[in-house]
Design an enzyme around this catalytic site. Structure first.
Site, mmCIF file in Angstrom:
data_model
loop_
_atom_site.group_PDB
_atom_site.id
_atom_site.type_symbol
_atom_site.label_atom_id
_atom_site.label_comp_id
_atom_site.label_asym_id
_atom_site.label_seq_id
_atom_site.Cartn_x
_atom_site.Cartn_y
_atom_site.Cartn_z
ATOM 1 N N SER A 145 34.532 45.054 6.347
ATOM 2 C CA SER A 145 34.016 45.812 5.226
ATOM 3 C C SER A 145 35.083 46.767 5.143
ATOM 4 C CB SER A 145 32.538 46.368 5.333
ATOM 5 O OG SER A 145 32.619 47.385 4.634
ATOM 6 N N TYR A 158 27.061 50.741 11.266
ATOM 7 C CA TYR A 158 27.719 49.661 10.372
ATOM 8 C C TYR A 158 29.132 49.584 10.532
ATOM 9 C CZ TYR A 158 28.230 46.535 6.180
ATOM 10 O OH TYR A 158 28.508 45.766 5.428
ATOM 11 N N ALA A 160 31.161 50.855 12.604
ATOM 12 C CA ALA A 160 31.610 50.444 14.028
ATOM 13 C C ALA A 160 31.695 48.911 14.499
ATOM 14 C CB ALA A 160 31.019 51.104 15.079
ATOM 15 N N LYS A 162 31.934 46.597 11.814
ATOM 16 C CA LYS A 162 32.934 46.077 10.915
ATOM 17 C C LYS A 162 34.136 46.242 11.394
ATOM 18 C CE LYS A 162 29.960 43.998 8.372
ATOM 19 N NZ LYS A 162 29.745 42.628 8.107
HETATM 20 P P1 NAP Z 1 22.742 39.758 2.093
HETATM 21 O O1 NAP Z 1 22.578 39.486 0.565
HETATM 22 O O2 NAP Z 1 21.731 40.900 2.686
HETATM 23 O O3 NAP Z 1 22.840 38.544 2.992
HETATM 24 C C1 NAP Z 1 22.781 38.381 4.412
HETATM 25 C C2 NAP Z 1 22.442 37.075 4.970
HETATM 26 O O4 NAP Z 1 22.619 37.309 6.288
HETATM 27 C C3 NAP Z 1 21.166 37.012 4.475
HETATM 28 O O5 NAP Z 1 20.918 35.242 3.972
HETATM 29 C C4 NAP Z 1 20.136 37.003 5.861
HETATM 30 O O6 NAP Z 1 19.205 36.334 6.028
HETATM 31 C C5 NAP Z 1 21.296 36.594 6.868
HETATM 32 N N1 NAP Z 1 21.322 37.183 8.149
HETATM 33 C C6 NAP Z 1 20.832 38.483 8.472
HETATM 34 N N2 NAP Z 1 20.543 38.520 9.755
HETATM 35 C C7 NAP Z 1 20.890 37.362 10.212
HETATM 36 C C8 NAP Z 1 20.935 36.886 11.859
HETATM 37 N N3 NAP Z 1 20.466 37.520 12.573
HETATM 38 N N4 NAP Z 1 21.138 35.599 11.829
HETATM 39 C C9 NAP Z 1 21.407 34.844 10.902
HETATM 40 N N5 NAP Z 1 21.629 35.163 9.506
HETATM 41 C C10 NAP Z 1 21.251 36.576 9.426
HETATM 42 O O7 NAP Z 1 24.267 40.387 2.616
HETATM 43 P P2 NAP Z 1 25.415 40.331 1.619
HETATM 44 O O8 NAP Z 1 25.701 41.534 0.893
HETATM 45 O O9 NAP Z 1 25.739 38.790 0.966
HETATM 46 O O10 NAP Z 1 26.389 40.514 2.810
HETATM 47 C C11 NAP Z 1 27.059 39.349 3.609
HETATM 48 C C12 NAP Z 1 28.211 39.962 4.386
HETATM 49 O O11 NAP Z 1 28.976 40.555 3.965
HETATM 50 C C13 NAP Z 1 27.478 40.919 5.701
HETATM 51 O O12 NAP Z 1 28.179 40.707 7.015
HETATM 52 C C14 NAP Z 1 27.954 42.182 5.127
HETATM 53 O O13 NAP Z 1 27.967 43.276 6.021
HETATM 54 C C15 NAP Z 1 29.212 41.841 4.224
HETATM 55 N N6 NAP Z 1 29.590 43.013 3.303
HETATM 56 C C16 NAP Z 1 28.785 42.875 2.283
HETATM 57 C C17 NAP Z 1 29.026 44.026 1.314
HETATM 58 C C18 NAP Z 1 28.324 44.094 -0.030
HETATM 59 O O14 NAP Z 1 28.741 45.113 -0.747
HETATM 60 N N7 NAP Z 1 27.383 43.416 -0.241
HETATM 61 C C19 NAP Z 1 30.483 44.703 1.266
HETATM 62 C C20 NAP Z 1 31.233 44.528 2.566
HETATM 63 C C21 NAP Z 1 30.915 43.587 3.522
HETATM 64 P P3 NAP Z 1 17.690 36.502 5.359
HETATM 65 O O15 NAP Z 1 17.901 36.008 3.916
HETATM 66 O O16 NAP Z 1 16.597 35.781 6.297
HETATM 67 O O17 NAP Z 1 17.364 37.991 5.441
#
Ligand code: NAP
Length: 249
Positions: A145, A158, A160, A162
């Site tokens: 991130s 978060y 740390a 990332k």
């Molecule tokens: P999201 O919509 O919350 O989706 C996260 C997914 O990860 C969900 O399907 C969740 O499953 C799954 N998950 C959570 N804990 C898990 C575990 N212990 N084992 C297996 N699966 C697990 O998040 P997103 O926005 O798509 O983010 C995806 C990645 O991009 C993350 O690493 C996030 O930190 C990173 N990111 C996001 C943004 C942003 O702006 N959105 C920015 C920078 C980085 P459930 O459906 O069962 O909860």
């Protein structure tokens, strides 16, 4: 006849039943990759993702597995290797937020974010690297991130985790480059998913004002970068962080 960039490749994506992980799975599948993905539970999102990817005409299987659990992750990788015969691409995507200021952050908030976001990437990379080493090739992509690069008030846990994903990718790139394994990180900015939709509207408006392209990113914006890193288009790119944030950083 034109063929996809990832024909014959097997991609493993963690946490891909929705959001960015799902978009990456769909994008890699659209270029011919077979898809193995994990998510916590086999719910409607999980089943829909299997169906949508399968409809693209590639092999797809979902595995209910907690990426933060070392044993479960290793068992899952073993099953995937058995089911698919190889693993060429690993996307460490599973992630959560438990935001709070340092002064008020609980040990649980710290531990859960570090374990789900960072240890999960260790678990899967540790299990997949021997497979890729035997194949003498592979691409590992950690979803970091912009806050892992720059920090963010209220997100010390978060940020740390990332930043750790960047260090992990760079170190694996150095350890495993001689075996043809590349490792990189993507640093998304503000991407519109369930994770960011959970933020109050004022916070989302503030973020948008800081973005030169004047919009939040889409999961597909990140999936396009992942496709580049997963494919041979990036065959001489390793140990890098690609920021995809509309110019925000
Ligand atoms: P999201 O919509 O919350 O989706 C996260 C997914 O990860 C969900 O399907 C969740 O499953 C799954 N998950 C959570 N804990 C898990 C575990 N212990 N084992 C297996 N699966 C697990 O998040 P997103 O926005 O798509 O983010 C995806 C990645 O991009 C993350 O690493 C996030 O930190 C990173 N990111 C996001 C943004 C942003 O702006 N959105 C920015 C920078 C980085 P459930 O459906 O069962 O909860």
């Amino acid at each position: 006849m034109a063929t996809g960039l990832l024909e014959g490749k097997v991609a493993l994506i963690t946490g891909a039943a929705r959001g960015i992980g799902k978009a990456i799975a769909l994008k890699l599948a659209s270029e011919g990759a077979s898809i193995a993905f994990t998510d916590l539970k086999e719910d409607d999102n999980f089943r829909n993702t299997v169906a949508e990817i399968g409809a693209l005409g590639v092999k797809c299987r979902g595995y209910a597995s907690d990426a933060s659990d070392y044993e479960q992750s290793h068992n899952t990788v073993e099953r995937i290797h058995k089911d698919f015969g190889r693993i060429d691409i690993l996307v460490n995507n599973a992630g959560i937020t438990r935001d709070g200021l340092m002064m008020r952050m609980s040990e649980l908030q710290w531990d859960s974010v570090i374990t789900v976001n960072l240890k999960s990437a260790f678990n899967f990379t540790h299990a997949v690297v021997p497979v890729m080493a035997r194949q003498r090739g592979g691409s590992i992509i950690n979803i970091s991130s912009v806050v892992g690069v720059n920090g963010n008030a209220g997100q010390c846990n978060y940020s740390a985790s990332k930043a750790g994903l960047i260090g992990l990718a760079k170190s694996i790139a150095k350890e495993m480059g001689s075996r043809g394994i590349r490792a990189n990180a993507i640093a998304p900015g503000f991407i519109v998913t369930d994770m960011t939709n959970a933020l109050p509207q004022e916070v989302r408006d503030e973020w948008n004002k800081k973005i030169p392209l004047r919009r939040g990113g889409t999961p597909e914006d990140i999936a396009n970068v992942a496709l580049f890193l997963a494919s041979d288009l990036s065959s001489y790119v390793t140990a890098q962080v690609i920021v995809c944030d509309g110019g925000m950083l």
